[in-house]
Design an enzyme around this catalytic site. Structure first.
Site, PDB file in Angstrom:
ATOM      1  CD  GLU A   1      -3.268   0.473   1.995  1.00 59.20           C
ATOM      2  OE1 GLU A   1      -4.195   1.281   2.114  1.00 59.20           O
ATOM      3  OE2 GLU A   1      -3.221  -0.611   2.602  1.00 59.20           O
TER       4      GLU A   1
ATOM      5  CD  GLU B   1      -4.339  -0.771   9.223  1.00 58.74           C
ATOM      6  OE1 GLU B   1      -4.989  -0.333   8.257  1.00 58.74           O
ATOM      7  OE2 GLU B   1      -3.630  -1.798   9.164  1.00 58.74           O
TER       8      GLU B   1
END
Length: 929
Positions: free
Chosen positions: A504, A775
Site C-alpha cells: 500500500e 493500525e
C-alpha cells in the site's frame, strides 16, 4: 588614585556610555568595545539552511535572536543581501538592503530586492534591535542559490535506454558519460531528475546523501529536480559520471499491484554545469552521446525489495578509466513535457543505526535477527561467501503466537532482498531503490555467524529535524511517545504514507489530517507538508473533490470522503498555526474553497448525506462489552466535517483579508449547523448516534448551541464510563476526544483514557511490546492472535494523534491562533493521571519553548523557557496565594505582569527567558482539572 584622577575617570566613563548609547541608536553595535548580550543565528531561507535550488521569486528569510536576558523582543531588523560573502561583511557589492525596518517580524520576511535570476547566488546577513535599545552585531553570512527558473535554462535532453526489457520489475539501467574539463574548476553544480528514482556517481563517488530522489509528486504535473554542489568530485582533465535508475513510484507497483501509473519507460535528465576559475562555463548534459547498460540490480521495487547479482557488477563504471565498448547507445525523448520544479520539501536520508538485539532460531527453524525497533529502511550486511552463493533477507514487523516469523499482514508485498555473491571476498552491501518496514529479519542461505559486526539496520525517512521532546514520570506513556515519533519517522518518506510495509504505502489523506497537528510538535514538517499540499492541489479534481490518496494513484471515483478529503482545509490550517506561515494559506486557499464548494454541490438543503464515506475508520467494534454500540452514522460525521472545513475556510479568509468570502461562508456555516441539529440531534441534545465519536465531533466542531454543550459532554463521559473508561473511537474521533474532555472540564477522564492499559487503549499496544503505533487498537489480540492480516499494520500513525493532547494539555505548550507560530505562547499544564512530573520542549522558529512540571508532597514546580522575541501567557493550575518565581514572590518580579486569578488557577504574562515557579498546590476532586 587621588580624587581628581577618580573624577576624571568617571567623566570619561560617562562620556563613553553616552557615545556608545548614541552608536547603538544609530545601529553601530559592531564598533562597541563592550559586548551586547544579543546576537542573531539560525538563519534559514524557505525553511532550509543555505539552499541551492530556490525557485521562489521572493524567498522568505527567518532568523532567531540569541540572548540570555529576559523579556527581549525585536523592535527592528536590517537585512542586507550581496553577491559576495566577503564584500557583504564590508557593506560592498550589495544587491539589496531592507534598511532599518521597525518590526518584530523575524520569520518569513520576504526578500524585497531586484528580480533574481536562474543560478544566482545571494549571500545575506541580518542584525536586529531590541526593546532595550541594543543592536546586535551582524549575523554570520548565509546564502541561497536560485534554481533553474525557466524551461530554456535546460539544455539537457531526456534520455532512455532502447531495451525491450525496460519494464516494471526489470533490471536497473545504468547510464554513463565520460568527459574532459579543460581548466581549473571554481564551482560545479549538477541539476538532475528522472522518471523513476536515481542514484548518481561522479568519478566513482556517490553524489549527495539523498535517497529515492526525485521524490514522489504528481509526476505528470510536478516533477522535482535536485541540485548538488559537486565541485569536490571533479578535476581538471578526464572525468566520468554514471546514473542508475529504478522503478520507484513512477512505474513501480502501487495499490492492488497496479503499475506504470505515470509511465512505462524510465528516463534521465542530467545537466552538469561547471564554472572555471577563468570565468568560462562548460555544460555536460544528457544527450545521444551517453551509453547505457544493465548491471547488478536485476529488479527493484518498494513492495517486493531488490535482487542484486554482484557477478554482474561493472567495476569502476563511473570512473574515467572505464571502457564502455559494449554499452549501447541511448535515445532521446523530445515528447516529455516541461513540468520541472525545484525540490521544496526535505529529501529522504539515512538516519539511525540499529545493531542486532539478538539472533535466534524460531520454533519453525528460521534464523531470525531482532533489531529491537520496528523501523523503516533496510539492512546493511558485511559478509563473506563463495562465488554464486545466494543470501535472502526477509523482513517482518512481529512474531506470531508461537514465536515464528510472521509476514501474512504484508499481503502481496515480498519485502525481500536477494543477493548473489561474486567471489569469496568480504562484501558490504545495502539496497538501493527499496525500503522495508520491519523489526525482525529472517536470513536464508548464509550459515556463518550473524552479529553486530556484520549486520546493521538503518532507518530512512525524510530529513526533518526533531523539534519536540516529551516525557513523564510514567514509563508506559514515555514509550507511547517513542512509538508516536517512530510511527512518524517510518511513514514520512517523502509523503505521509499510511503504512510502510505492506502493498500500500500511499499518502492516505485521512491519516494525514488526523496526525498533522501532532506531527508539527515532533518534527519540523513545514517543508514536508507544504510540498505535499501542492500535490494535493495538483491532483484535486476539477469539481473540487479531493482523492483518497495524494499523490493520486487510484481511480477517478476514489475521492471525496469526509474526514479524508478534509485534509485540504485541516492540514494548511495546522501548518499555519505551527509555523505562522500565512503563505501556505495563500497557496492552498483556492483548494480549500474548491473542496467546500464540492460539498455544497453535493448537499441538499445544506445537508451532506450523499456519497461514499469511510466513517470513523477502525473504531472499536468488539463484543466484549454489553453495549458494543460504537458505530457512528457516516452521514453525521460527514456533516460535522462539512462544518469544520467551512469554519477553517472562514478562518483562512480572515487571515488573508477575504472579507467577502468570510461573510459568504459564515452564512453557509450557520445553515450547515442548523441542518445538523435538525437531522442528528434531539431537542434535548441527544445524538442519534450515541457514540463517543458523535459527541466528540459535535463538541469539537461547535455543532451544538452553547446551552446543549455541557449536557453533551456529560453524555460523552457517561459513554466512556459505560465502556469501563475505554476509548471506542476510530481514526476520526480519536484525535479530538481528550481535547473535548479537557475543554469541558473532564481532564480527569481524558487521563483515565490515556492511562488505560487494557484493550482498547493507547497503552495496550505498549504493554504488548509495540515500538510504533498500530493500525488497530488490537493488532495483536489479548489472546495473542492477530487481527485480519488483510489490514493489520503495526506501523500506522493515525492513533498517535494523542501526542497533540500530550504536548498541549499535559505539558501545556500551545500557540495563540491570533498570533500563531508560537510568537504568542500559552503555557497551561494540566497535571493528572497520577503523574508526578511531565516535561516537553519544542524548538520553534523563534527558539526553544519548554514546560516542565513536577509535584512533590503537594509542592508544584514549573520550569518555563520562552524564546526571545516571543511572549507567553502562563496558567498555573490549582494555586495557593503564595507563588514564587526564582525564590521570590511573583508580585515583585518585574518580568511578570497581568497577574490574576482564573477560577482555581493563576494567570500571568511573561516575556522571554527562563522562569522557575514554585507553590503549594491545592487539589480538587478526583484529579486536578
Amino acid at each position: 588614585m587621588n580624587y581628581i584622577t577618580k573624577k576624571g575617570a568617571l567623566q570619561k566613563a560617562c562620556l563613553s556610555i553616552v557615545i556608545l548609547f548614541f552608536l547603538q541608536l544609530k545601529g553601530f553595535s559592531q564598533v562597541q568595545n563592550v559586548p551586547v548580550n544579543l546576537r542573531v543565528d539560525n538563519l534559514i531561507c524557505e525553511y532550509k539552511i543555505n539552499p541551492i535550488s530556490v525557485d521562489a521569486a521572493n524567498p522568505r528569510l527567518s532568523w532567531k535572536l540569541i540572548t540570555t536576558d529576559r523579556n527581549i523582543e525585536q523592535t527592528a531588523y536590517e537585512i542586507r543581501v550581496g553577491s559576495n560573502a566577503v564584500s557583504l561583511t564590508k557593506a560592498k557589492d550589495i544587491i539589496w538592503t531592507s534598511g532599518k525596518v521597525l518590526s518584530d517580524q523575524s520569520v518569513h520576511v520576504y526578500y524585497g530586492g531586484p528580480t533574481l535570476t536562474s543560478r544566482q547566488k545571494c549571500y545575506w546577513q541580518v542584525r536586529v534591535w531590541n526593546n532595550k535599545n541594543q543592536v546586535s552585531p551582524w549575523s554570520m553570512v548565509n546564502f541561497w542559490k536560485m534554481g533553474l527558473l525557466k524551461p530554456t535554462d535546460w539544455t539537457a535532453k531526456w534520455i532512455q535506454n532502447t531495451y525491450q526489457s525496460d519494464t516494471t520489475g526489470g533490471p536497473s539501467p545504468m547510464f554513463r558519460k565520460a568527459f574532459i574539463l579543460d581548466h581549473k574548476i571554481r564551482a560545479a553544480h549538477l541539476y538532475i531528475t528522472a522518471h523513476g528514482v536515481f542514484e548518481a556517481q561522479i568519478n566513482g563517488k556517490r553524489v549527495g546523501n539523498d535517497y529515492f530522489t526525485p521524490g514522489w509528486t504528481s509526476y505528470n504535473k510536478r516533477l522535482q529536480y535536485q541540485v548538488y554542489d559537486v565541485t569536490s568530485l571533479l578535476k581538471k582533465g578526464d572525468n566520468a559520471t554514471g546514473v542508475t535508475l529504478g522503478d520507484g513510484w513512477y512505474r513501480g507497483y502501487t495499490y492492488n499491484r497496479r503499475k506504470d501509473v505515470y509511465g512505462k519507460k524510465l528516463a534521465l535528465l542530467y545537466q552538469l554545469e561547471v564554472v572555471y576559475t577563468n570565468g568560462k562555463r562548460q555544460i555536460i548534459s544528457s544527450d545521444k552521446s551517453w551509453r547505457v547498460a544493465y548491471g547488478p540490480i536485476r529488479s527493484s521495487s518498494f513492495f517486493d525489495g531488490e535482487v542484486y547479482d554482484a557477478r554482474k557488477e561493472k567495476a569502476g563504471w563511473s570512473e574515467p578509466t572505464y571502457r564502455n565498448l559494449t554499452w549501447d547507445t541511448v535515445k532521446t525523448d523530445e515528447t516529455i513535457k516541461d513540468n520541472l520544479i525545484a525540490t521544496s520539501g526535505p529529501t529522504v536520508k539515512k538516519h539511525e543505526k540499529f545493531l542486532p538485539l539478538k539472533v535466534f532460531n524460531t520454533p519453525e527453524g528460521d534464523r531470525v535477527v531482532d533489531f529491537g525497533q520496528n523501523l523503516v529502511g533496510w539492512v546493511q550486511f558485511k559478509l563473506k561467501a563463495k562465488a554464486g552463493d545466494t543470501i535472502k533477507l526477509f523482513h517482518a514487523e512481529v512474531l506470531d503466537q508461537k514465536g515464528n516469523f510472521y509476514t501474512k499482514n504484508l499481503r502481496t508485498a515480498k519485502q525481500e532482498i536477494t543477493y548473489v555473491f561474486k567471489d569469496d571476498s568480504t562484501t558490504t552491501f545495502e539496497p538501493h531503490f527499496t525500503f522495508q518496514g520491519f523489526r525482525f529479519l529472517k536470513v536464508v542461505g548464509y550459515k556463518g555467524p550473524l552479529d553486530s559486526t556484520n549486520l546493521a539496520a538503518y532507518a530512512l525517512y525524510s530529513d526533518m529535524a526533531q523539534t519536540g521532546k516529551f516525557s513523564t514520570s510514567n514509563p508506559l506513556v514515555n514509550q507511547l511517545q517513542h512509538n508516536i515519533q517512530w510511527g512518524q519517522k517510518g511513514n514520512f518518506i517523502d509523503v505521509p504514507t499510511d503504512c510502510p510495509q505492506r502493498d500500500e504505502r500511499m499518502g492516505w489523506t485521512g491519516d494525514a489530517q488526523a496526525f498533522c497537528r501532532t506531527a508539527t510538535f515532533n518534527m519540523d514538517v513545514a517543508g514536508f507538508f507544504t510540498k505535499w499540499l501542492k500535490d494535493l492541489s495538483a491532483d484535486q479534481h476539477k469539481d473540487g473533490a479531493v482523492p483518497y490518496v495524494i499523490p493520486n494513484v487510484l481511480d477517478s471515483v476514489s475521492a471525496a470522503a469526509s474526514g479524508w478529503s478534509d485534509v485540504a482545509t485541516i492540514a494548511p490550517w495546522n501548518i499555519y498555526l505551527a509555523y505562522g506561515d500565512k503563505q501556505v494559506l495563500q497557496q492552498q486557499y483556492e483548494s480549500m474553497k474548491a473542496w467546500v464548494g464540492y460539498i455544497q454541490q453535493h448537499s441538499r438543503n445544506y445537508l451532506w448525506d450523499t456519497g461514499n464515506h469511510f466513517g470513523d475508520w477502525l473504531f472499536y467494534a468488539g463484543t466484549n462489552y454489553e453495549d458494543g454500540a460504537a458505530l457512528t452514522d457516516k452521514n453525521l460525521i460527514a456533516q460535522a466535517f462539512y462544518a469544520y472545513s467551512t469554519q477553517l475556510l472562514i478562518k483562512a479568509g480572515k487571515v488573508l483579508g477575504r472579507s467577502d468570502d468570510v461573510q459568504k461562508y459564515t452564512l453557509l456555516l450557520y445553515n450547515i449547523k442548523k441542518a445538523f441539529l435538525a437531522e442528528y440531534v434531539t431537542p434535548n441534545g441527544r445524538m442519534i448516534s450515541g457514540t463517543q465519536t458523535s459527541y466528540v465531533l459535535a463538541l469539537n466542531f461547535d455543532m451544538l448551541p452553547e446551552n446543549l454543550r455541557e449536557s453533551a459532554a456529560k453524555r460523552l463521559v457517561h459513554n466512556i464510563e459505560d465502556y469501563d473508561e475505554h476509548i471506542t473511537t476510530g481514526f476520526l474521533g480519536t484525535p479530538y476526544i481528550c481535547h473535548v474532555l479537557s475543554r469541558f472540564g473532564h481532564t480527569d477522564i481524558a487521563y483515565d483514557l490515556l492511562m488505560k492499559e487494557s484493550y482498547p487503549s493507547w497503552l495496550y499496544p505498549v504493554k504488548n511490546g509495540a515500538t510504533t503505533i498500530w493500525e488497530r487498537w488490537d493488532g495483536i489480540k489479548p489472546d495473542g492472535s492477530f487481527e485480519d492480516p488483510e489490514m493489520n499494520s503495526f506501523n500506522h500513525y493515525a492513533y498517535g494523534a494523542i501526542g497533540d493532547w500530550m504536548y498541549r494539555v499535559i505539558a501545556g505548550i500551545n500557540t495563540d491562533e491570533g498570533d500563531p507560530g508560537f510568537h504568542s505562547i500559552l503555557i497551561a499544564p494540566r497535571p493528572g493521571g497520577k503523574l508526578s512530573s511531565a516535561q516537553a520542549e519544542l524548538e520553534t522558529l523563534y527558539g526553544k519553548v519548554k514546560s516542565a512540571w513536577s509535584i512533590d508532597n503537594g509542592t508544584f514546580t514549573l520550569d518555563v523557557i520562552v524564546p526571545p522575541n516571543t511572549t507567553a501567557t502562563v496558567l498555573l493550575p490549582s494555586v495557593t496565594d503564595q507563588i514564587t518565581e526564582g525564590g521570590v514572590d511573583i508580585n515583585t518580579v518585574k518580568d511578570i505582569t497581568d497577574i490574576k486569578k482564573t477560577g482555581h488557577d493563576a494567570q500571568m504574562s511573561i516575556g522571554s527567558g527562563t522562569y522557575h515557579f514554585v507553590y503549594t498546590m491545592k487539589t480538587y476532586g478526583k484529579h486536578n482539572n
